[in-house]
Design a protein around this motif. Structure first.
Motif, PDB file in Angstrom:
ATOM      1  N   HIS A  85       6.409 -31.801 -73.378  1.00 21.21           N
ATOM      2  CA  HIS A  85       6.511 -31.514 -71.948  1.00 21.21           C
ATOM      3  C   HIS A  85       6.784 -32.834 -71.242  1.00 21.21           C
ATOM      4  O   HIS A  85       5.912 -33.684 -71.108  1.00 21.21           O
ATOM      5  CB  HIS A  85       5.219 -30.891 -71.416  1.00 21.21           C
ATOM      6  CG  HIS A  85       5.126 -29.417 -71.675  1.00 21.21           C
ATOM      7  ND1 HIS A  85       4.943 -28.890 -72.931  1.00 21.21           N
ATOM      8  CD2 HIS A  85       5.220 -28.350 -70.833  1.00 21.21           C
ATOM      9  CE1 HIS A  85       4.919 -27.563 -72.848  1.00 21.21           C
ATOM     10  NE2 HIS A  85       5.084 -27.207 -71.593  1.00 21.21           N
ATOM     11  N   GLU A 106       1.919 -30.482 -65.317  1.00 25.32           N
ATOM     12  CA  GLU A 106       3.269 -30.037 -64.968  1.00 25.32           C
ATOM     13  C   GLU A 106       3.254 -28.999 -63.840  1.00 25.32           C
ATOM     14  O   GLU A 106       4.308 -28.640 -63.319  1.00 25.32           O
ATOM     15  CB  GLU A 106       3.993 -29.505 -66.214  1.00 25.32           C
ATOM     16  CG  GLU A 106       3.467 -28.208 -66.799  1.00 25.32           C
ATOM     17  CD  GLU A 106       2.171 -28.354 -67.586  1.00 25.32           C
ATOM     18  OE1 GLU A 106       1.604 -29.454 -67.635  1.00 25.32           O
ATOM     19  OE2 GLU A 106       1.717 -27.328 -68.140  1.00 25.32           O
ATOM     20  N   HIS A 154      11.380 -27.192 -66.876  1.00 27.74           N
ATOM     21  CA  HIS A 154      10.083 -26.527 -66.672  1.00 27.74           C
ATOM     22  C   HIS A 154      10.097 -25.809 -65.327  1.00 27.74           C
ATOM     23  O   HIS A 154      11.148 -25.660 -64.712  1.00 27.74           O
ATOM     24  CB  HIS A 154       8.922 -27.539 -66.813  1.00 27.74           C
ATOM     25  CG  HIS A 154       7.636 -26.883 -67.192  1.00 27.74           C
ATOM     26  ND1 HIS A 154       6.717 -26.471 -66.257  1.00 27.74           N
ATOM     27  CD2 HIS A 154       7.131 -26.512 -68.401  1.00 27.74           C
ATOM     28  CE1 HIS A 154       5.694 -25.873 -66.887  1.00 27.74           C
ATOM     29  NE2 HIS A 154       5.923 -25.893 -68.191  1.00 27.74           N
ATOM     30  N   ASP A 254       9.233 -18.970 -70.997  1.00 26.41           N
ATOM     31  CA  ASP A 254       7.841 -19.044 -70.529  1.00 26.41           C
ATOM     32  C   ASP A 254       7.671 -18.274 -69.221  1.00 26.41           C
ATOM     33  O   ASP A 254       8.624 -18.096 -68.461  1.00 26.41           O
ATOM     34  CB  ASP A 254       7.443 -20.520 -70.336  1.00 26.41           C
ATOM     35  CG  ASP A 254       5.937 -20.750 -70.450  1.00 26.41           C
ATOM     36  OD1 ASP A 254       5.195 -19.790 -70.719  1.00 26.41           O
ATOM     37  OD2 ASP A 254       5.519 -21.908 -70.282  1.00 26.41           O
ATOM     38  N   GLU A 296      -1.461 -19.224 -76.643  1.00 28.90           N
ATOM     39  CA  GLU A 296      -1.422 -20.534 -75.982  1.00 28.90           C
ATOM     40  C   GLU A 296      -2.844 -21.061 -75.802  1.00 28.90           C
ATOM     41  O   GLU A 296      -3.701 -20.378 -75.259  1.00 28.90           O
ATOM     42  CB  GLU A 296      -0.724 -20.374 -74.622  1.00 28.90           C
ATOM     43  CG  GLU A 296      -0.695 -21.644 -73.790  1.00 28.90           C
ATOM     44  CD  GLU A 296       0.267 -21.541 -72.608  1.00 28.90           C
ATOM     45  OE1 GLU A 296       1.302 -20.846 -72.711  1.00 28.90           O
ATOM     46  OE2 GLU A 296      -0.015 -22.155 -71.563  1.00 28.90           O
TER      47      GLU A 296
HETATM   48  O1  H79 Z   1       4.442 -25.030 -70.320  1.00 28.01           O
HETATM   49  C1  H79 Z   1       3.058 -24.926 -70.450  1.00 28.01           C
HETATM   50  C2  H79 Z   1       2.431 -24.393 -69.195  1.00 28.01           C
HETATM   51  O2  H79 Z   1       2.880 -25.048 -68.055  1.00 28.01           O
HETATM   52  C3  H79 Z   1       2.873 -22.983 -69.218  1.00 28.01           C
HETATM   53  N1  H79 Z   1       2.939 -22.632 -70.623  1.00 28.01           N
HETATM   54  C4  H79 Z   1       2.682 -23.814 -71.385  1.00 28.01           C
HETATM   55  C5  H79 Z   1       3.409 -23.812 -72.695  1.00 28.01           C
HETATM   56  C6  H79 Z   1       2.006 -22.106 -68.461  1.00 28.01           C
HETATM   57  N2  H79 Z   1       2.322 -21.586 -67.319  1.00 28.01           N
HETATM   58  N3  H79 Z   1       1.368 -20.826 -66.919  1.00 28.01           N
HETATM   59  N4  H79 Z   1       0.447 -20.858 -67.798  1.00 28.01           N
HETATM   60  C7  H79 Z   1       0.783 -21.635 -68.793  1.00 28.01           C
HETATM   61  C8  H79 Z   1      -0.752 -20.077 -67.664  1.00 28.01           C
HETATM   62  C9  H79 Z   1      -1.843 -20.922 -67.172  1.00 28.01           C
HETATM   63  C10 H79 Z   1      -2.257 -20.717 -65.910  1.00 28.01           C
HETATM   64  C11 H79 Z   1      -3.402 -21.410 -65.429  1.00 28.01           C
HETATM   65 FE1  H79 Z   1      -3.470 -22.600 -63.896  1.00 28.01          FE
HETATM   66  C12 H79 Z   1      -3.934 -22.621 -65.848  1.00 28.01           C
HETATM   67  C13 H79 Z   1      -4.268 -20.829 -64.490  1.00 28.01           C
HETATM   68  C14 H79 Z   1      -5.280 -21.769 -64.235  1.00 28.01           C
HETATM   69  C15 H79 Z   1      -5.094 -22.874 -65.075  1.00 28.01           C
HETATM   70  C16 H79 Z   1      -1.654 -23.212 -63.525  1.00 28.01           C
HETATM   71  C17 H79 Z   1      -2.482 -24.270 -63.326  1.00 28.01           C
HETATM   72  C18 H79 Z   1      -2.016 -22.204 -62.592  1.00 28.01           C
HETATM   73  C19 H79 Z   1      -3.068 -22.706 -61.904  1.00 28.01           C
HETATM   74  C20 H79 Z   1      -3.356 -23.950 -62.359  1.00 28.01           C
END
Ligand code: H79
Length: 495
Positions: A85, A106, A154, A254, A296
């Motif tokens: 990333h 990110e 991304h 994603d 994940e």
């Molecule tokens: O690329 C990576 C993450 O950015 C992406 N998948 C991986 C491989 C990802 N996007 N969304 N998510 C994972 C789900 C996670 C959501 C959450 Fe949050 C993490 C909810 C709370 C913590 C993101 C950050 C949303 C709010 C804060």
């Protein structure tokens, strides 16, 4: 557990190599005899091509088992890959306006509700002045990784490649002005590993795509279909065609927020036209299942029997670089995770988050090198293997907290794992026995030899292991007192 074991046994039995069932069901303990000539492989008649009913879920409808096996072959054998990333978020590195922003690095633009114009300024500080594709690929190779999956774009919509679609990209908006994907593609080819591209097809906070939790800047308001047609699809065409016929080896979608069936079908049609059969994960959206499950930040309790799968996990608590995140997993955890995943038939996609100079944090490089050292000795128990022939060692599913703080079922068994390939079962032992013996459940084939994979020089002699087996189990005796490896020691059982 029993039903899993029965299923695995049922899968194993047709492939028995010249060993009769009668021999296995004898109650008399079998004492190891030196291997004679290797057992002759039973000749198999190729089945007529029929759709793969055992694995009906695929990005390629109606492919045969043989076609699917050929398409997924390298990926299944690889077992261990590097997730990367890297993007503009590595500039703020977890801070906006002098304040720390919580959550994964990110996501800072979304979590910090940073206006587009403000966020775009960070690109000017994205120097990438230390980026060296050769060294980068060597870090992955040295860890024993067989593929890399890097963020081509991304959720912040920033293209880490030379796109002609818009100016929000590494060539036009940063002082670096180069295309790192091109340099990585060349290096991966040179160093003999595969390169895949992550592409955020739905969420795009700078080009009018969707946004989890809603948009926060008027400039983001845009038609989703227009974004799909004018940004996502043209860029997907670029990443599919500008990096050679072997690259990307995988496309990693994603968060399909607002991805309808129709939008997903339009994207998939581009894949099937330009790179038919390209390996895709299960996150395109619109109901598409793709080729791989993508747990994940956790390892499923039992894997996904009948499905290809890959656990993606971070080394600390973020994907994209955050300067304050020093919560590094231990090398012990990383090696055992890899063994756990392989024993359930999956792949481990382990993330690094380079900083804005293009440096992978030293704490990451150090741990990867340690995993690599283990893989140099024990990789035979990981690469090209399939799930355990046993299953009892996984224990009863227990509740554990994943990398996002969510409760999930996980394996309770902590002591050992197993993998297999034709002619071999590998016992991967986390807690080395004190009494010189290791006992595992009954195995359907006659074991002819047992060896430690670790270097004999560690002892100054080659330990002579013996095996006895019956319907109750397999006992390996003659183990040295000291574990060959403090983290995970492998016994190679040949049959
Ligand atoms: O690329 C990576 C993450 O950015 C992406 N998948 C991986 C491989 C990802 N996007 N969304 N998510 C994972 C789900 C996670 C959501 C959450 Fe949050 C993490 C909810 C709370 C913590 C993101 C950050 C949303 C709010 C804060």
């Amino acid at each position: 557990m029993n039903s899993i074991k029965t299923t695995l046994m049922a899968l194993l039995l047709p492939t028995v190599l010249g060993v009769s069932m009668g021999a296995e069901s004898s109650n008399a303990p079998k004492v190891l005899v030196p291997p004679s000539t290797s057992p002759a492989a039973v000749s198999t008649v190729q089945p007529a091509p029929t759709p793969d009913r055992d694995h009906p879920v695929s990005s390629v409808p109606d492919e045969t088992k043989a076609q699917r096996d050929a398409r997924m072959g390298w990926w299944r054998d690889a077992k261990f890959g590097m997730f990367v990333h890297w993007g503009v978020y590595s500039v703020p590195a977890g801070y906006y306006d002098g304040k720390p922003i919580g959550g994964i690095g990110e996501w800072i633009m979304n979590k910090g509700k940073i206006p587009m114009a403000e966020y775009q300024k960070f690109a000017k500080q994205f120097t990438a002045d230390k980026f060296d594709a050769a060294q980068f690929v060597a870090t992955a190779k040295n860890a024993g990784m067989k593929y890399i999956v890097i963020t081509s774009k991304h959720h912040d919509g920033f293209a880490m490649f030379d796109t002609k679609v818009n100016g929000w990209n590494i060539v036009q908006a940063t002082p670096f002005k180069r295309d790192p994907l091109k340099e990585l593609a060349e290096e991966c080819r040179k160093q003999g590993i595969k390169l895949g591209f992550y592409y955020s097809q739905a969420q795009d906070w700078n080009n009018g795509g969707s946004a989890n939790g809603g948009k926060w800047d008027k400039a983001q308001e845009h038609s989703m279909d227009d974004y799909i047609d004018k940004t996502a699809i043209p860029q997907i065409k670029e990443i599919l065609t500008n990096y050679g016929p072997d690259t990307p080896a995988v496309v990693w979608w994603d968060t399909p927020t607002d991805m309808t069936k129709e939008r997903a079908a339009r994207i998939d049609a581009v894949i099937q036209r330009l790179r038919p059969g390209l390996i895709q994960n299960n996150r395109l959206g619109g109901g598409s299942k793709g080729d791989t499950e993508t747990p994940e930040q956790h390892i499923p309790a039992q894997g996904y029997p009948g499905r290809d799968w890959e656990s993606c996990m971070t080394l600390n608590d973020t994907w994209g670089f955050k300067k304050d995140d020093q919560h590094w997993k231990s090398t012990e955890t990383l090696i055992r995770n890899l063994c756990d995943i392989a024993s359930k038939g999956g792949n481990y996609l382990l993330n690094v988050g380079p900083d804005s100079h293009g440096d992978i944090p030293a704490e990451s490089v150090k741990r990867l090198a340690e995993v690599g050292a283990w893989m140099k000795v024990n990789g035979e128990a990981i690469y090209g293997t399939t799930a355990t022939p046993f299953g009892e060692e996984l224990g009863k599913p227990t509740e554990a907290v994943d990398g996002y703080g969510k409760k999930r079922p996980a394996s309770s068994g902590k002591v050992w794992r197993a993998t297999q390939k034709p002619g071999h079962v590998y016992l991967i032992i986390f807690q080395w026995p004190k009494d010189g013996k290791f006992i595992v459940p009954a195995f359907a084939h006659t074991i002819t030899e047992a060896n430690l994979l670790a270097d004999p020089p560690a002892y100054g002699f080659i330990p002579k292991l013996t095996v006895s087996q019956n319907d109750n189990g397999v006992t390996v005796s003659g183990l040295p007192e000291k574990a060959p490896d403090a983290i995970a020691s492998v016994i190679d059982l040949k049959y």
